[in-house]
Write a protein that holds these residues in place. Structure first.
Motif, PDB file in Angstrom:
ATOM      1  N   ALA A 130       0.870  -1.174   0.000  1.00 45.55           N
ATOM      2  CA  ALA A 130       0.000   0.000   0.000  1.00 45.55           C
ATOM      3  C   ALA A 130       0.904   1.220   0.000  1.00 45.55           C
ATOM      4  O   ALA A 130       1.317   1.695   1.057  1.00 45.55           O
ATOM      5  CB  ALA A 130      -0.920  -0.002   1.212  1.00 45.55           C
ATOM      6  N   GLY A 131       1.274   1.688  -1.181  1.00 43.30           N
ATOM      7  CA  GLY A 131       2.170   2.824  -1.307  1.00 43.30           C
ATOM      8  C   GLY A 131       3.585   2.394  -1.627  1.00 43.30           C
ATOM      9  O   GLY A 131       4.410   2.223  -0.718  1.00 43.30           O
ATOM     10  N   LEU A 189      -0.853   3.286   3.812  1.00 41.32           N
ATOM     11  CA  LEU A 189      -2.129   2.870   4.386  1.00 41.32           C
ATOM     12  C   LEU A 189      -2.869   4.028   5.031  1.00 41.32           C
ATOM     13  O   LEU A 189      -4.099   3.987   5.188  1.00 41.32           O
ATOM     14  CB  LEU A 189      -1.897   1.748   5.409  1.00 41.32           C
ATOM     15  CG  LEU A 189      -3.087   0.831   5.695  1.00 41.32           C
ATOM     16  CD1 LEU A 189      -3.530   0.086   4.453  1.00 41.32           C
ATOM     17  CD2 LEU A 189      -2.753  -0.161   6.808  1.00 41.32           C
ATOM     18  N   TRP A 190      -2.120   5.099   5.382  1.00 45.21           N
ATOM     19  CA  TRP A 190      -2.770   6.252   6.009  1.00 45.21           C
ATOM     20  C   TRP A 190      -3.715   6.976   5.054  1.00 45.21           C
ATOM     21  O   TRP A 190      -4.534   7.792   5.500  1.00 45.21           O
ATOM     22  CB  TRP A 190      -1.722   7.228   6.544  1.00 45.21           C
ATOM     23  CG  TRP A 190      -1.037   6.704   7.763  1.00 45.21           C
ATOM     24  CD1 TRP A 190       0.213   6.177   7.848  1.00 45.21           C
ATOM     25  CD2 TRP A 190      -1.601   6.619   9.077  1.00 45.21           C
ATOM     26  NE1 TRP A 190       0.481   5.771   9.136  1.00 45.21           N
ATOM     27  CE2 TRP A 190      -0.618   6.028   9.903  1.00 45.21           C
ATOM     28  CE3 TRP A 190      -2.832   6.985   9.629  1.00 45.21           C
ATOM     29  CZ2 TRP A 190      -0.835   5.797  11.265  1.00 45.21           C
ATOM     30  CZ3 TRP A 190      -3.047   6.752  10.981  1.00 45.21           C
ATOM     31  CH2 TRP A 190      -2.055   6.172  11.777  1.00 45.21           C
ATOM     32  N   HIS A 213      -0.777 -10.337   3.557  1.00 39.58           N
ATOM     33  CA  HIS A 213      -0.216  -9.271   4.394  1.00 39.58           C
ATOM     34  C   HIS A 213      -0.002  -8.027   3.547  1.00 39.58           C
ATOM     35  O   HIS A 213       0.481  -8.112   2.411  1.00 39.58           O
ATOM     36  CB  HIS A 213       1.118  -9.691   5.013  1.00 39.58           C
ATOM     37  CG  HIS A 213       1.808  -8.569   5.735  1.00 39.58           C
ATOM     38  ND1 HIS A 213       1.372  -8.089   6.953  1.00 39.58           N
ATOM     39  CD2 HIS A 213       2.880  -7.789   5.380  1.00 39.58           C
ATOM     40  CE1 HIS A 213       2.146  -7.098   7.337  1.00 39.58           C
ATOM     41  NE2 HIS A 213       3.067  -6.882   6.399  1.00 39.58           N
ATOM     42  N   VAL A 214      -0.317  -6.859   4.098  1.00 34.85           N
ATOM     43  CA  VAL A 214      -0.158  -5.583   3.397  1.00 34.85           C
ATOM     44  C   VAL A 214       0.928  -4.757   4.075  1.00 34.85           C
ATOM     45  O   VAL A 214       0.837  -4.436   5.270  1.00 34.85           O
ATOM     46  CB  VAL A 214      -1.475  -4.787   3.370  1.00 34.85           C
ATOM     47  CG1 VAL A 214      -1.245  -3.403   2.758  1.00 34.85           C
ATOM     48  CG2 VAL A 214      -2.541  -5.538   2.588  1.00 34.85           C
ATOM     49  N   ASP A 215       1.963  -4.437   3.305  1.00 38.40           N
ATOM     50  CA  ASP A 215       2.988  -3.484   3.755  1.00 38.40           C
ATOM     51  C   ASP A 215       2.443  -2.091   3.472  1.00 38.40           C
ATOM     52  O   ASP A 215       2.462  -1.612   2.348  1.00 38.40           O
ATOM     53  CB  ASP A 215       4.293  -3.728   2.989  1.00 38.40           C
ATOM     54  CG  ASP A 215       5.345  -2.654   3.257  1.00 38.40           C
ATOM     55  OD1 ASP A 215       5.121  -1.800   4.133  1.00 38.40           O
ATOM     56  OD2 ASP A 215       6.380  -2.662   2.564  1.00 38.40           O
ATOM     57  N   GLY A 225     -10.150  -2.156  -0.559  1.00 37.57           N
ATOM     58  CA  GLY A 225      -9.907  -3.593  -0.512  1.00 37.57           C
ATOM     59  C   GLY A 225      -8.804  -4.000   0.440  1.00 37.57           C
ATOM     60  O   GLY A 225      -8.645  -5.183   0.748  1.00 37.57           O
ATOM     61  N   ALA A 226      -8.013  -3.035   0.921  1.00 44.26           N
ATOM     62  CA  ALA A 226      -6.942  -3.376   1.862  1.00 44.26           C
ATOM     63  C   ALA A 226      -7.500  -3.992   3.138  1.00 44.26           C
ATOM     64  O   ALA A 226      -6.820  -4.786   3.798  1.00 44.26           O
ATOM     65  CB  ALA A 226      -6.116  -2.128   2.194  1.00 44.26           C
TER      66      ALA A 226
END
Length: 469
Positions: free
Chosen positions: A236-237, A269-270, A262-264, A283-284
Motif C-alpha cells: 500500500a504505497g 495505508l494512512w 499481508h499488506v505493507d 480492498g486493503a
C-alpha cells in the motif's frame, strides 16, 4: 550514595535539555535540513573520564558534539525519505514517557502504558477503517511490525497444513510459498530471512511499471504451485511510485488458495484516513495483517510502528512470552503479547496524545494536503524541458528524471537544492534510471510551500542545463 543528582539539579538538567533541543527546531538556529558533515569526526570519540562530569556540562557537550551532524528531519524542506516531522505534542508525551520511566511490558508493571496502547489501537483501527476486532502491537517501525505479522502468518499457514510449529519449529515443516513482488520494499525480504525463509521459498513475481504486482503473473504462479502453505505480501504505497496493489483481486486469489494476505502499508495505508482519497486503498481491509508506521505520516516521534492482525489468536500465540514471574491467562492487555519485545518504552502515550491533538479530521486534512502538494509540484515541474515525472502521482511521492547530456542531472539538481539550506532531497536508482525523489510527509509542509520549491528547482535545472550545453 545515590548516583543521581538532586531533585533541583535534575530539574535544571531537564530544562536545559529542552532549551537546547527546541533551539534546533523552533529557534533562530534551526537545523539545516541537509547536514554538512563536521570537519572532525571525533566529536563523540573522546576519552571516558574516570570521575564524572557536571551533569549540565555533559548536556551542553552532547549538544555541541551532535549538532553538526544532525539532519533537520523535522523541517518542512526535508523530503528525502518518508519521515514525519515529530509533532510537538508527541515529543512532549515522549519526554513524559521517558521521565516516567515506564517499562510497557505487562499490565501489572504499568497499567497506564497498557491502557494507552489499548486506546491507541482502537483509534488506529477506526482511522484506518480496518476490522475492529483486529489486534494491534506497538513495534519499533514497519519492519518489526511486518516481522510480527508474518510470524503470525507463518504459524497460521503451517497449522493449516497440519504442522505443529509451536512444538517442531521449522524442522520438517511443509514447504511454505512466499509470493512477493519483485519490486517490494527491501525490508520485507529481510523480514522473511529473519523468520527462517530463504530464496527457495520466495516466489518473486514480476511487477508493472509502477512497482505493483502483475496480478496475471501472480495468479499463474499460484495456480501451478504445489506448496501446501502460502503467504502473499502486498504493498500500500510503493516507495518510489506511491502506487497500490489491487487488493480486491489479491484477496480473492488468497481466499481461493487458502493463503495469508499481508499488506505493507508503512506510509500509504494512512490514505484510508481520507474519505476523498481512500478509494486508492480500497480492498486493503480484506487482508489478514497490515504493517504501518506511526513515525511517518502520523508524525509520532521515532520510534513507532503498528502490527495489525485480523486473527488475534495467532498474533498472541506467535508473540506471547511465558515465565514464572509474568502474568498468565489474564484478560487485561499485556503489551508484550503483541510484539517481540519484553522490556521497551511506552509508545502508546505519544500515539494517544498526537491522535487526540490532531483528531480524525486533522489526520485526514494532513494526508490530503500532502497529496495535493505533491500534485502541485508534479504539475509545475513536468512542464520543464528535459524533466519527466516518472510515476503517475497518486499519493505524496514523486520520482523525477532530469535528462541532460552529462547524464547526472538528477544528482546535480539534488546538490543544488541541498546547498540552499532549505531542502534535503536524495536521488535513487529505479528501473535503470537515476531519479530525484520527493516525499512530502512533514506536518509543517503544505501546498503553500510548493511555489518556492519550484522556483529553486527551475533555477537549479537551468544552471545544470547551461553547464551541460
Amino acid at each position: 550514595m545515590s548516583c543521581f543528582p538532586s531533585q533541583e539539579v535534575a530539574q535544571g538538567i531537564l530544562e536545559k535539555a529542552a532549551r537546547l533541543a527546541t533551539k534546533g527546531r523552533y529557534g533562530e538556529q534551526a537545523l539545516d535540513p541537509h547536514p554538512v558533515p563536521p570537519a572532525s569526526q571525533d566529536s563523540f570519540d573522546v576519552p571516558l573520564p574516570r570521575n564524572g562530569r557536571d551533569p549540565g556540562e555533559v548536556i551542553e557537550a552532547l549538544d555541541r558534539a551532535a549538532r553538526p551532524g544532525l539532519s533537520g528531519m523535522t523541517q518542512p524542506g526535508f523530503m528525502s525519505w518518508v519521515i514525519g516531522g515529530s509533532h510537538p505534542v508527541g515529543v512532549a508525551a515522549d519526554w513524559m514517557a521517558a521521565a516516567w520511566g515506564q517499562n510497557a511490558c505487562v499490565y501489572d508493571a504499568s497499567p497506564a502504558a497498557a491502557e494507552a496502547e489499548a486506546a491507541g489501537a482502537k483509534y488506529l483501527l477506526d482511522v484506518l477503517d480496518l476490522p475492529r476486532d483486529s489486534s494491534v502491537g506497538f513495534a519499533t517501525g514497519a519492519t518489526m511490525a511486518a516481522f510480527t505479522s508474518l510470524a503470525a502468518a507463518r504459524l497460521c499457514v503451517l497449522e493449516r497444513a497440519g504442522h505443529d510449529f509451536e512444538r517442531k519449529g521449522l524442522c520438517g515443516c511443509p514447504e511454505v510459498a512466499i509470493y512477493i513482488a519483485d519490486d517490494a520494499h527491501v525490508t520485507n525480504y529481510s523480514v522473511l530471512r529473519y523468520l527462517g525463509f530463504g530464496s527457495n521459498q520466495m516466489r518473486r513475481i514480476p511487477t508493472r511499471t509502477d512497482g505493483t504486482y502483475d496480478c496475471d503473473a501472480l495468479e499463474r504462479a499460484m495456480e501451478k504451485d504445489t506448496a501446501p502453505a502460502r503467504i502473499v505480501l502486498a504493498q500500500a504505497g510503493h516507495i518510489m511510485s506511491g502506487a497500490f496493489d489491487d487488493f480486491g483481486r489479491l484477496a480473492a486469489l488468497c481466499k481461493r488458495h487458502d493463503a495469508w494476505l499481508h499488506v505493507d502499508g508503512a506510509f500509504g495505508l494512512w490514505v484510508r484516513a481520507s474519505r476523498r482519497l481512500r478509494h486508492i486503498a480500497e480492498g486493503a481491509e480484506l487482508a489478514d495483517s497490515w504493517s504501518v508506521d506511526g513515525h511517518k505520516w502520523l508524525q509520532i516521534p521515532y520510534d513507532c510502528g503498528f502490527a495489525v492482525i485480523r486473527h488475534e489468536e495467532y498474533h498472541r500465540r506467535a508473540m506471547t512470552m511465558q515465565a514464572g514471574y509474568l502474568p498468565d491467562g489474564e484478560r487485561r492487555r499485556n503489551n508484550s503479547d503483541y510484539v517481540p519485545e519484553l522490556s521497551r518504552r511506552a509508545r502508546g502515550f505519544a500515539v494517544w496524545a498526537v491522535m487526540h491533538c490532531l483528531g480524525r479530521k486533522g489526520i485526514e486534512d494532513m494526508v490530503e494536503s500532502h497529496c495535493h502538494a505533491a500534485h502541485l509540484l508534479a504539475q509545475a515541474i513536468k512542464r520543464l524541458d528535459g524533466v519527466e515525472v516518472v510515476n503517475q502521482q497518486c499519493l505524496n511521492q514523486l520520482a523525477v528524471a532530469f535528462e541532460c547530456q552529462s547524464g547526472d542531472g538528477a544528482e546535480a539538481v539534488a546538490e543544488a537544492l541541498n546547498a540552499s539550506g532549505r531542502y534535503f532531497v536524495r536521488t535513487a536508482s529505479w528501473r535503470g534510471r537515476k531519479l530525484l525523489r520527493f516525499s512530502i510527509t512533514n506536518g509543517d509542509t503544505g501546498p503553500d510551500d510548493i511555489a518556492p520549491l519550484v522556483d529553486q528547482i527551475i533555477a537549479a535545472w537551468q544552471a545544470v542545463s547551461l553547464a551541460a550545453a
